[in-house]
Design a protein around this motif. Sequence first.
Motif, PDB file in Angstrom:
ATOM      1  N   ASP A  35      87.971 -49.627  -2.893  1.00 30.79           N
ATOM      2  CA  ASP A  35      87.613 -51.057  -2.881  1.00 30.79           C
ATOM      3  C   ASP A  35      86.301 -51.339  -3.617  1.00 30.79           C
ATOM      4  O   ASP A  35      86.060 -52.455  -4.045  1.00 30.79           O
ATOM      5  CB  ASP A  35      87.476 -51.558  -1.436  1.00 30.79           C
ATOM      6  CG  ASP A  35      88.836 -51.732  -0.793  1.00 30.79           C
ATOM      7  OD1 ASP A  35      89.806 -51.961  -1.534  1.00 30.79           O
ATOM      8  OD2 ASP A  35      88.922 -51.621   0.444  1.00 30.79           O
ATOM      9  N   GLN A  36      85.430 -50.334  -3.721  1.00 24.75           N
ATOM     10  CA  GLN A  36      84.136 -50.540  -4.380  1.00 24.75           C
ATOM     11  C   GLN A  36      84.138 -50.044  -5.829  1.00 24.75           C
ATOM     12  O   GLN A  36      83.148 -50.180  -6.527  1.00 24.75           O
ATOM     13  CB  GLN A  36      83.019 -49.810  -3.620  1.00 24.75           C
ATOM     14  CG  GLN A  36      82.717 -50.353  -2.238  1.00 24.75           C
ATOM     15  CD  GLN A  36      83.432 -49.566  -1.148  1.00 24.75           C
ATOM     16  OE1 GLN A  36      84.603 -49.780  -0.891  1.00 24.75           O
ATOM     17  NE2 GLN A  36      82.730 -48.647  -0.505  1.00 24.75           N
ATOM     18  N   THR A  37      85.238 -49.402  -6.245  1.00 23.04           N
ATOM     19  CA  THR A  37      85.258 -48.788  -7.569  1.00 23.04           C
ATOM     20  C   THR A  37      86.016 -49.665  -8.563  1.00 23.04           C
ATOM     21  O   THR A  37      87.116 -50.111  -8.274  1.00 23.04           O
ATOM     22  CB  THR A  37      85.933 -47.402  -7.492  1.00 23.04           C
ATOM     23  OG1 THR A  37      85.343 -46.655  -6.435  1.00 23.04           O
ATOM     24  CG2 THR A  37      85.766 -46.632  -8.791  1.00 23.04           C
ATOM     25  N   GLU A  38      85.391 -49.915  -9.719  1.00 26.07           N
ATOM     26  CA  GLU A  38      86.084 -50.650 -10.779  1.00 26.07           C
ATOM     27  C   GLU A  38      87.229 -49.816 -11.317  1.00 26.07           C
ATOM     28  O   GLU A  38      87.081 -48.605 -11.422  1.00 26.07           O
ATOM     29  CB  GLU A  38      85.096 -50.956 -11.925  1.00 26.07           C
ATOM     30  CG  GLU A  38      84.304 -52.208 -11.669  1.00 26.07           C
ATOM     31  CD  GLU A  38      83.529 -52.637 -12.922  1.00 26.07           C
ATOM     32  OE1 GLU A  38      83.960 -52.266 -14.036  1.00 26.07           O
ATOM     33  OE2 GLU A  38      82.517 -53.315 -12.761  1.00 26.07           O
ATOM     34  N   PRO A  39      88.343 -50.401 -11.725  1.00 29.70           N
ATOM     35  CA  PRO A  39      88.666 -51.831 -11.647  1.00 29.70           C
ATOM     36  C   PRO A  39      89.345 -52.206 -10.321  1.00 29.70           C
ATOM     37  O   PRO A  39      89.738 -53.337 -10.159  1.00 29.70           O
ATOM     38  CB  PRO A  39      89.659 -51.997 -12.808  1.00 29.70           C
ATOM     39  CG  PRO A  39      90.400 -50.693 -12.843  1.00 29.70           C
ATOM     40  CD  PRO A  39      89.416 -49.627 -12.372  1.00 29.70           C
ATOM     41  N   VAL A  84      97.887 -54.681 -15.195  1.00 28.91           N
ATOM     42  CA  VAL A  84      98.047 -54.859 -13.754  1.00 28.91           C
ATOM     43  C   VAL A  84      97.278 -53.741 -13.051  1.00 28.91           C
ATOM     44  O   VAL A  84      97.625 -52.571 -13.156  1.00 28.91           O
ATOM     45  CB  VAL A  84      99.534 -54.824 -13.331  1.00 28.91           C
ATOM     46  CG1 VAL A  84      99.649 -54.889 -11.813  1.00 28.91           C
ATOM     47  CG2 VAL A  84     100.304 -55.966 -13.960  1.00 28.91           C
ATOM     48  N   VAL A  85      96.194 -54.130 -12.391  1.00 29.15           N
ATOM     49  CA  VAL A  85      95.417 -53.172 -11.601  1.00 29.15           C
ATOM     50  C   VAL A  85      95.970 -53.236 -10.184  1.00 29.15           C
ATOM     51  O   VAL A  85      95.987 -54.295  -9.565  1.00 29.15           O
ATOM     52  CB  VAL A  85      93.920 -53.518 -11.623  1.00 29.15           C
ATOM     53  CG1 VAL A  85      93.149 -52.589 -10.699  1.00 29.15           C
ATOM     54  CG2 VAL A  85      93.381 -53.426 -13.043  1.00 29.15           C
ATOM     55  N   MET A  86      96.432 -52.104  -9.695  1.00 29.11           N
ATOM     56  CA  MET A  86      97.166 -52.120  -8.435  1.00 29.11           C
ATOM     57  C   MET A  86      96.713 -51.015  -7.493  1.00 29.11           C
ATOM     58  O   MET A  86      96.460 -49.890  -7.916  1.00 29.11           O
ATOM     59  CB  MET A  86      98.649 -51.938  -8.764  1.00 29.11           C
ATOM     60  CG  MET A  86      99.579 -52.027  -7.591  1.00 29.11           C
ATOM     61  SD  MET A  86     101.265 -51.732  -8.146  1.00 29.11           S
ATOM     62  CE  MET A  86     101.873 -53.400  -8.151  1.00 29.11           C
ATOM     63  N   THR A  87      96.582 -51.387  -6.212  1.00 24.84           N
ATOM     64  CA  THR A  87      96.353 -50.355  -5.201  1.00 24.84           C
ATOM     65  C   THR A  87      97.606 -50.252  -4.345  1.00 24.84           C
ATOM     66  O   THR A  87      98.277 -51.233  -4.080  1.00 24.84           O
ATOM     67  CB  THR A  87      95.141 -50.677  -4.304  1.00 24.84           C
ATOM     68  OG1 THR A  87      95.375 -51.911  -3.624  1.00 24.84           O
ATOM     69  CG2 THR A  87      93.863 -50.785  -5.105  1.00 24.84           C
ATOM     70  N   LEU A  88      97.889 -49.032  -3.924  1.00 24.27           N
ATOM     71  CA  LEU A  88      99.012 -48.788  -3.043  1.00 24.27           C
ATOM     72  C   LEU A  88      98.441 -48.284  -1.728  1.00 24.27           C
ATOM     73  O   LEU A  88      97.521 -47.462  -1.712  1.00 24.27           O
ATOM     74  CB  LEU A  88      99.970 -47.753  -3.636  1.00 24.27           C
ATOM     75  CG  LEU A  88     100.860 -48.242  -4.788  1.00 24.27           C
ATOM     76  CD1 LEU A  88     100.088 -48.326  -6.084  1.00 24.27           C
ATOM     77  CD2 LEU A  88     102.063 -47.330  -4.958  1.00 24.27           C
ATOM     78  N   GLN A  89      98.921 -48.842  -0.637  1.00 25.70           N
ATOM     79  CA  GLN A  89      98.457 -48.419   0.673  1.00 25.70           C
ATOM     80  C   GLN A  89      99.575 -48.631   1.673  1.00 25.70           C
ATOM     81  O   GLN A  89     100.501 -49.396   1.401  1.00 25.70           O
ATOM     82  CB  GLN A  89      97.196 -49.194   1.081  1.00 25.70           C
ATOM     83  CG  GLN A  89      97.341 -50.716   1.123  1.00 25.70           C
ATOM     84  CD  GLN A  89      97.172 -51.356  -0.251  1.00 25.70           C
ATOM     85  OE1 GLN A  89      96.264 -51.033  -0.992  1.00 25.70           O
ATOM     86  NE2 GLN A  89      98.083 -52.257  -0.606  1.00 25.70           N
ATOM     87  N   ALA A  90      99.489 -47.939   2.788  1.00 25.08           N
ATOM     88  CA  ALA A  90     100.528 -48.067   3.825  1.00 25.08           C
ATOM     89  C   ALA A  90     100.507 -49.499   4.344  1.00 25.08           C
ATOM     90  O   ALA A  90      99.501 -49.911   4.896  1.00 25.08           O
ATOM     91  CB  ALA A  90     100.278 -47.078   4.953  1.00 25.08           C
ATOM     92  N   ILE A 120      97.760 -49.827 -13.877  1.00 21.70           N
ATOM     93  CA  ILE A 120      96.719 -48.864 -13.522  1.00 21.70           C
ATOM     94  C   ILE A 120      96.715 -48.808 -12.002  1.00 21.70           C
ATOM     95  O   ILE A 120      96.458 -49.812 -11.339  1.00 21.70           O
ATOM     96  CB  ILE A 120      95.346 -49.310 -14.058  1.00 21.70           C
ATOM     97  CG1 ILE A 120      95.415 -49.487 -15.569  1.00 21.70           C
ATOM     98  CG2 ILE A 120      94.262 -48.308 -13.680  1.00 21.70           C
ATOM     99  CD1 ILE A 120      94.164 -50.068 -16.187  1.00 21.70           C
ATOM    100  N   MET A 121      97.022 -47.661 -11.440  1.00 18.44           N
ATOM    101  CA  MET A 121      97.259 -47.600  -9.996  1.00 18.44           C
ATOM    102  C   MET A 121      96.521 -46.446  -9.330  1.00 18.44           C
ATOM    103  O   MET A 121      96.277 -45.410  -9.944  1.00 18.44           O
ATOM    104  CB  MET A 121      98.760 -47.420  -9.742  1.00 18.44           C
ATOM    105  CG  MET A 121      99.610 -48.542 -10.311  1.00 18.44           C
ATOM    106  SD  MET A 121     101.371 -48.211 -10.159  1.00 18.44           S
ATOM    107  CE  MET A 121     101.617 -47.023 -11.467  1.00 18.44           C
ATOM    108  N   THR A 122      96.224 -46.667  -8.059  1.00 22.63           N
ATOM    109  CA  THR A 122      95.755 -45.563  -7.233  1.00 22.63           C
ATOM    110  C   THR A 122      96.159 -45.836  -5.794  1.00 22.63           C
ATOM    111  O   THR A 122      96.541 -46.951  -5.439  1.00 22.63           O
ATOM    112  CB  THR A 122      94.231 -45.342  -7.352  1.00 22.63           C
ATOM    113  OG1 THR A 122      93.917 -44.050  -6.795  1.00 22.63           O
ATOM    114  CG2 THR A 122      93.439 -46.407  -6.627  1.00 22.63           C
ATOM    115  N   SER A 123      96.066 -44.805  -4.963  1.00 22.86           N
ATOM    116  CA  SER A 123      96.410 -44.959  -3.552  1.00 22.86           C
ATOM    117  C   SER A 123      95.142 -44.944  -2.709  1.00 22.86           C
ATOM    118  O   SER A 123      94.183 -44.243  -3.028  1.00 22.86           O
ATOM    119  CB  SER A 123      97.324 -43.813  -3.116  1.00 22.86           C
ATOM    120  OG  SER A 123      97.393 -43.779  -1.710  1.00 22.86           O
TER     121      SER A 123
END
Length: 153
Positions: A47-51, A67-73, A92-95
Motif C-alpha cells: 500500500d505504501q509502495t509505488e505504483p 492497469v496497476v492491480m493488487t490481488l488479495q484474499a 502490473i500486479m502484485t499480491s
Amino acid sequence: MHRLEEMWIAISTGILIIFMVVVGYQTFALGMGPPSNKETIDPQKVDQTEPFDEPGISKIGDNEYEVVMTLQAFGFTPNNIEVPAGAKVNFIMTSKDVTHGFQIAGTNINAMVMPGHIQKISHTFDKPGEYLVLCNEYCGTGHQLMSTTITVK
Ligand code: CUA
C-alpha cells in the motif's frame, strides 16, 4: 547388450536431445522463457509502495493503458476495469498476501501473482465484450469467489 536395447537407448536419448534443443531455442533465441520473478516488492508494504499505493487504470499512450492491480484474499483491486477495444493494456500486479492467479477467460492470459513479486503482462483486447477474470490458484476459503470482469467497449 541386446541390439534392440541399444536401439531404444539411442532413440530415447535422441528424443531428449531434440527436446532440449527445441526448448533451448525457444528460451534463448526467441526469448520465450518465463519473464516473472524479475522485480520484487516488500509484500508488507504494498500500500505504501509505488505504483501500488494508487491502484487503478490510466491512459499512458495514444492507444495504450496501464492497469496497476493488487490481488488479495479474495478480490482484485481495481474491480470492473473498462478499456476500449483494440487498445494495448499493460497489467502490473502484485499480491498483498498469498499466491493468487490471474486468468482471463477467452484469452491466453494465465499468470501467477505471488507476494513479493511484480507480475507484468500485456494484452490487446480486439473483440468487445465482458471478459471474466479468475483466480486460479487456491488461496483460501473464499478462493472460488475471487473474480472480476474486464469490459472491452
Ligand atoms: Cu485468489 Cu484463489
